[in-house]
Design a protein around this motif. Structure first.
Motif, PDB file in Angstrom:
ATOM      1  N   ARG A  67       0.842  -1.196   0.000  1.00  0.00           N
ATOM      2  CA  ARG A  67       0.000   0.000   0.000  1.00  0.00           C
ATOM      3  C   ARG A  67       0.888   1.261   0.000  1.00  0.00           C
ATOM      4  NH1 ARG A  67      -5.172  -0.817   2.427  1.00  0.00           N
ATOM      5  NH2 ARG A  67      -5.870  -2.921   1.905  1.00  0.00           N
ATOM      6  N   PRO A  68       0.524   2.275  -0.786  1.00  0.00           N
ATOM      7  CA  PRO A  68       1.237   3.558  -0.691  1.00  0.00           C
ATOM      8  C   PRO A  68       1.059   4.163   0.694  1.00  0.00           C
ATOM      9  CG  PRO A  68      -0.092   3.447  -2.688  1.00  0.00           C
ATOM     10  CD  PRO A  68      -0.496   2.277  -1.840  1.00  0.00           C
ATOM     11  N   VAL A  69       2.065   4.883   1.149  1.00  0.00           N
ATOM     12  CA  VAL A  69       2.049   5.494   2.486  1.00  0.00           C
ATOM     13  C   VAL A  69       1.983   7.009   2.332  1.00  0.00           C
ATOM     14  CG1 VAL A  69       3.293   5.766   4.653  1.00  0.00           C
ATOM     15  CG2 VAL A  69       3.355   3.570   3.443  1.00  0.00           C
ATOM     16  N   ALA A  73      -1.405  14.476   6.450  1.00  0.00           N
ATOM     17  CA  ALA A  73      -2.544  15.011   5.705  1.00  0.00           C
ATOM     18  C   ALA A  73      -2.720  14.231   4.403  1.00  0.00           C
ATOM     19  CB  ALA A  73      -2.358  16.493   5.413  1.00  0.00           C
ATOM     20  N   LEU A  74      -3.881  13.641   4.217  1.00  0.00           N
ATOM     21  CA  LEU A  74      -4.153  12.880   3.004  1.00  0.00           C
ATOM     22  C   LEU A  74      -4.203  13.790   1.782  1.00  0.00           C
ATOM     23  CD1 LEU A  74      -4.941  10.216   1.597  1.00  0.00           C
ATOM     24  CD2 LEU A  74      -7.314  10.674   2.233  1.00  0.00           C
ATOM     25  N   ASP A  75      -4.678  15.021   1.950  1.00  0.00           N
ATOM     26  CA  ASP A  75      -4.801  15.932   0.815  1.00  0.00           C
ATOM     27  C   ASP A  75      -3.453  16.294   0.212  1.00  0.00           C
ATOM     28  OD1 ASP A  75      -7.525  15.958   1.055  1.00  0.00           O
ATOM     29  OD2 ASP A  75      -7.604  17.777   2.271  1.00  0.00           O
ATOM     30  N   SER A  76      -2.367  16.143   0.979  1.00  0.00           N
ATOM     31  CA  SER A  76      -1.055  16.512   0.474  1.00  0.00           C
ATOM     32  C   SER A  76      -0.414  15.409  -0.378  1.00  0.00           C
ATOM     33  CB  SER A  76      -0.119  16.847   1.644  1.00  0.00           C
ATOM     34  OG  SER A  76       0.077  15.711   2.471  1.00  0.00           O
ATOM     35  N   TYR A  77      -1.039  14.228  -0.406  1.00  0.00           N
ATOM     36  CA  TYR A  77      -0.465  13.129  -1.190  1.00  0.00           C
ATOM     37  C   TYR A  77      -0.816  13.344  -2.664  1.00  0.00           C
ATOM     38  CZ  TYR A  77       0.832   8.413  -2.623  1.00  0.00           C
ATOM     39  OH  TYR A  77       1.435   7.343  -3.238  1.00  0.00           O
ATOM     40  N   ARG A  92      -6.066   2.878  -2.382  1.00  0.00           N
ATOM     41  CA  ARG A  92      -6.102   2.748  -0.931  1.00  0.00           C
ATOM     42  C   ARG A  92      -4.686   2.920  -0.379  1.00  0.00           C
ATOM     43  NH1 ARG A  92     -11.066   1.097   0.561  1.00  0.00           N
ATOM     44  NH2 ARG A  92     -12.374   0.130  -1.048  1.00  0.00           N
ATOM     45  N   LEU A  93      -4.564   3.806   0.603  1.00  0.00           N
ATOM     46  CA  LEU A  93      -3.267   4.127   1.183  1.00  0.00           C
ATOM     47  C   LEU A  93      -3.282   3.876   2.683  1.00  0.00           C
ATOM     48  CD1 LEU A  93      -4.286   6.774  -0.799  1.00  0.00           C
ATOM     49  CD2 LEU A  93      -1.827   7.050  -0.830  1.00  0.00           C
ATOM     50  N   VAL A  94      -2.095   3.902   3.287  1.00  0.00           N
ATOM     51  CA  VAL A  94      -1.945   3.718   4.735  1.00  0.00           C
ATOM     52  C   VAL A  94      -1.231   4.935   5.303  1.00  0.00           C
ATOM     53  CG1 VAL A  94      -0.940   2.310   6.564  1.00  0.00           C
ATOM     54  CG2 VAL A  94      -1.863   1.207   4.514  1.00  0.00           C
ATOM     55  N   ARG A  95      -1.783   5.495   6.371  1.00  0.00           N
ATOM     56  CA  ARG A  95      -1.121   6.637   6.993  1.00  0.00           C
ATOM     57  C   ARG A  95       0.112   6.171   7.753  1.00  0.00           C
ATOM     58  NH1 ARG A  95      -4.419  10.455  10.975  1.00  0.00           N
ATOM     59  NH2 ARG A  95      -3.681   8.997  12.574  1.00  0.00           N
ATOM     60  N   ARG A  96       1.174   6.900   7.566  1.00  0.00           N
ATOM     61  CA  ARG A  96       2.447   6.529   8.176  1.00  0.00           C
ATOM     62  C   ARG A  96       2.323   6.493   9.716  1.00  0.00           C
ATOM     63  NH1 ARG A  96       5.102  10.068   5.963  1.00  0.00           N
ATOM     64  NH2 ARG A  96       6.027   8.836   4.257  1.00  0.00           N
ATOM     65  N   GLY A  97       2.806   5.389  10.305  1.00  0.00           N
ATOM     66  CA  GLY A  97       2.818   5.251  11.757  1.00  0.00           C
ATOM     67  C   GLY A  97       1.508   4.825  12.374  1.00  0.00           C
ATOM     68  N   SER A  98       0.490   4.511  11.551  1.00  0.00           N
ATOM     69  CA  SER A  98      -0.819   4.176  12.119  1.00  0.00           C
ATOM     70  C   SER A  98      -1.034   2.675  12.277  1.00  0.00           C
ATOM     71  CB  SER A  98      -1.931   4.746  11.234  1.00  0.00           C
ATOM     72  OG  SER A  98      -1.960   4.093   9.969  1.00  0.00           O
ATOM     73  N   VAL A  99      -0.148   1.829  11.725  1.00  0.00           N
ATOM     74  CA  VAL A  99      -0.360   0.384  11.769  1.00  0.00           C
ATOM     75  C   VAL A  99      -0.018  -0.151  13.157  1.00  0.00           C
ATOM     76  CG1 VAL A  99       0.266  -1.836  10.779  1.00  0.00           C
ATOM     77  CG2 VAL A  99       0.171   0.193   9.321  1.00  0.00           C
ATOM     78  N   ASP A 100      -0.954  -0.886  13.751  1.00  0.00           N
ATOM     79  CA  ASP A 100      -0.764  -1.505  15.066  1.00  0.00           C
ATOM     80  C   ASP A 100      -1.078  -2.995  14.926  1.00  0.00           C
ATOM     81  OD1 ASP A 100      -0.466  -2.139  17.696  1.00  0.00           O
ATOM     82  OD2 ASP A 100      -2.224  -1.042  18.405  1.00  0.00           O
ATOM     83  N   VAL A 227      -8.460   6.777   1.311  1.00  0.00           N
ATOM     84  CA  VAL A 227      -9.046   6.269   0.061  1.00  0.00           C
ATOM     85  C   VAL A 227      -9.200   7.431  -0.913  1.00  0.00           C
ATOM     86  CG1 VAL A 227     -10.984   5.058  -0.996  1.00  0.00           C
ATOM     87  CG2 VAL A 227     -10.291   4.487   1.347  1.00  0.00           C
ATOM     88  N   VAL A 228      -8.597   7.275  -2.089  1.00  0.00           N
ATOM     89  CA  VAL A 228      -8.715   8.270  -3.163  1.00  0.00           C
ATOM     90  C   VAL A 228      -9.536   7.637  -4.289  1.00  0.00           C
ATOM     91  CG1 VAL A 228      -7.497   9.741  -4.803  1.00  0.00           C
ATOM     92  CG2 VAL A 228      -6.470   9.248  -2.561  1.00  0.00           C
ATOM     93  N   THR A 229     -10.728   8.178  -4.517  1.00  0.00           N
ATOM     94  CA  THR A 229     -11.637   7.640  -5.529  1.00  0.00           C
ATOM     95  C   THR A 229     -11.817   8.661  -6.647  1.00  0.00           C
ATOM     96  OG1 THR A 229     -12.835   6.367  -3.855  1.00  0.00           O
ATOM     97  CG2 THR A 229     -13.929   6.699  -5.961  1.00  0.00           C
ATOM     98  N   ARG A 230     -11.736   8.179  -7.879  1.00  0.00           N
ATOM     99  CA  ARG A 230     -11.952   9.034  -9.034  1.00  0.00           C
ATOM    100  C   ARG A 230     -13.069   8.438  -9.883  1.00  0.00           C
ATOM    101  NH1 ARG A 230      -5.645  10.540 -10.538  1.00  0.00           N
ATOM    102  NH2 ARG A 230      -5.460  12.183  -8.958  1.00  0.00           N
ATOM    103  N   SER A 231     -14.114   9.249 -10.084  1.00  0.00           N
ATOM    104  CA  SER A 231     -15.311   8.768 -10.788  1.00  0.00           C
ATOM    105  C   SER A 231     -15.586   9.650 -12.001  1.00  0.00           C
ATOM    106  CB  SER A 231     -16.521   8.788  -9.855  1.00  0.00           C
ATOM    107  OG  SER A 231     -16.281   8.030  -8.695  1.00  0.00           O
ATOM    108  N   PRO A 232     -15.997   9.050 -13.126  1.00  0.00           N
ATOM    109  CA  PRO A 232     -16.325   9.853 -14.315  1.00  0.00           C
ATOM    110  C   PRO A 232     -17.650  10.583 -14.154  1.00  0.00           C
ATOM    111  CG  PRO A 232     -16.718   7.521 -14.730  1.00  0.00           C
ATOM    112  CD  PRO A 232     -16.091   7.601 -13.374  1.00  0.00           C
ATOM    113  N   PHE A 233     -17.695  11.797 -14.688  1.00  0.00           N
ATOM    114  CA  PHE A 233     -18.920  12.605 -14.676  1.00  0.00           C
ATOM    115  C   PHE A 233     -19.089  13.169 -16.090  1.00  0.00           C
ATOM    116  CE2 PHE A 233     -21.114  16.728 -13.938  1.00  0.00           C
ATOM    117  CZ  PHE A 233     -22.297  16.219 -13.429  1.00  0.00           C
ATOM    118  N   ASP A 234     -20.055  12.616 -16.822  1.00  0.00           N
ATOM    119  CA  ASP A 234     -20.224  12.920 -18.240  1.00  0.00           C
ATOM    120  C   ASP A 234     -21.407  13.866 -18.422  1.00  0.00           C
ATOM    121  OD1 ASP A 234     -19.890  12.896 -20.938  1.00  0.00           O
ATOM    122  OD2 ASP A 234     -20.668  10.881 -21.270  1.00  0.00           O
TER     123      ASP A 234
END
Length: 359
Positions: A67-69, A73-77, A92-100, A227-234
């Motif tokens: 998974r990308p880390v 701030a998720l918005d800065s990725y 789907r990404l994982v925040r750094r240092g959050s895995v337990d 989670v970064v989701t990209r959806s088409p809007f036509d």
């Protein structure tokens, strides 16, 4: 775009071909009125992005190494723009240092069964009151005691073959006991077979059950997932005067020499050389939407000429610039259409009145 002279010349040729009278010359003053109608059609396909964070919990081992880390701030990725805005994607990404990742407090994945308190057995009544007689006069002779002490209950010849009675299992008298319990007044429990205990339905006599928190794996993993989701809007674009008849649109689509709207840059912006009227008309359709990360613009435009002649007020001519020269289509004018509709309505009313008078 066709000039007024080219438009009037095309109308005159059309009228002459049909045996009608056209304007005396392509540019006769006051003879013809030419108006322009800009037609634009196509689609604007956008890719809209949403970003969310949530706490995740997993029972047992889970591999998050691929998974990308991202940082705090998720918005800065940064995620590159999609190659195709029509494709929906989820990253789907994982925040750094959050895995337990830890061993469960249960130790081995099992805990004592709460229902039977670890015994594997549940108490059970070995027998219960007979459903047929409820223990009352289960035997007409001994009353369930097994002793023939009641002379008034002695069966006689008239009582032989009493319905629902069998030989008493307590005293042995024929045709005197309840058929369900044989004179005992109670029946053996079918669940425990009279033993007084039965298997616990939760643990099946094991006395232990899988720990609910870890699901029996003895291990849990928690982390923060981005989670970064990209959806088409036509969006379908169709721009024209509201009073333009369908036939004019059809003529433009069938015979018109359309001009594609040229777009440039990763966000598909209009090229600088785009016609000013076209650019101004499309401006509201190209405003960037919230979360928009990419777009695909496929638009085209055409300038349609509308011609009305003083010598032919009942028709309207639409001149479409085509690949093989101007194409002219004639349609009844608005007044002509209203007149025809009024005549048709009057004829219908007359028919209804006459039909009722003859009925």
């Amino acid at each position: 775009m066709l000039s007024d002279e080219d438009v009037l010349a095309a109308v005159r040729r059309r009228a002459e071909e049909r045996g009608g009278a056209g304007p005396a010359s392509p540019a006769s003053p006051g003879e013809a009125t030419v108006t322009r109608h800009l037609l634009i059609e196509g689609r604007v396909l956008r890719s809209l992005e949403t970003r969310t964070e949530e706490e995740r919990f997993h029972q047992g081992f889970v591999d998050l190494s691929d998974r990308p880390v991202y940082g705090f701030a998720l918005d800065s990725y940064r995620v590159p723009p999609p190659e195709d805005p029509a494709v929906e994607t989820t990253l789907r990404l994982v925040r750094r240092g959050s895995v337990d990742d830890r061993s469960c407090e249960c130790g081995n994945g099992v805990v004592s069964c709460e229902r039977c308190r670890g015994t594997g057995e549940l108490p059970c009544a070995p027998a219960k009151a007979c459903g047929g007689c409820q223990g009352v006069a289960s035997c007409l002779w001994c009353d369930g005691t097994g002793r023939r002490s009641r002379t008034y209950g002695r069966p006689d010849a008239g009582q032989q073959g009493r319905v629902g009675r069998v030989t008493c299992g307590q005293c042995g008298t024929a045709n005197s006991a309840c058929a369900d319990c044989g004179g005992r007044g109670r029946t053996t429990c079918a669940r425990c077979g009279g033993s007084g205990s039965r298997a616990c339905s939760d643990c099946d006599r094991a006395g232990t059950v899988p720990h609910r928190r870890c699901g029996g794996t003895a291990r849990t993993v928690t982390w923060t997932e981005g989670v970064v989701t990209r959806s088409p809007f036509d969006v379908k674009v169709k721009i024209a005067s509201p009073d333009l008849p369908y036939g004019a649109w059809k003529s433009a689509r069938d015979h018109g020499a359309w001009t594609d709207v040229r777009v440039v840059g990763p966000r598909s912006s209009l090229a600088r050389d785009t016609d000013a009227e076209v650019a101004g008309t499309l401006e509201p359709w190209l405003v960037r939407h919230e979360g928009e990360v990419a777009r695909r613009v496929t638009l085209r435009h055409l300038s349609l000429a509308r011609v009305t002649l003083a010598s032919d007020p009942h028709r309207v001519f639409f001149v479409v610039p085509g690949h093989n020269g101007p194409h002219v289509a004639a349609w009844p004018s608005g007044n002509r259409v209203r007149l025809i509709a009024a005549v048709a309505l009057a004829a219908l009313v007359t028919l209804v009145v006459v039909t009722r008078l003859l009925a």
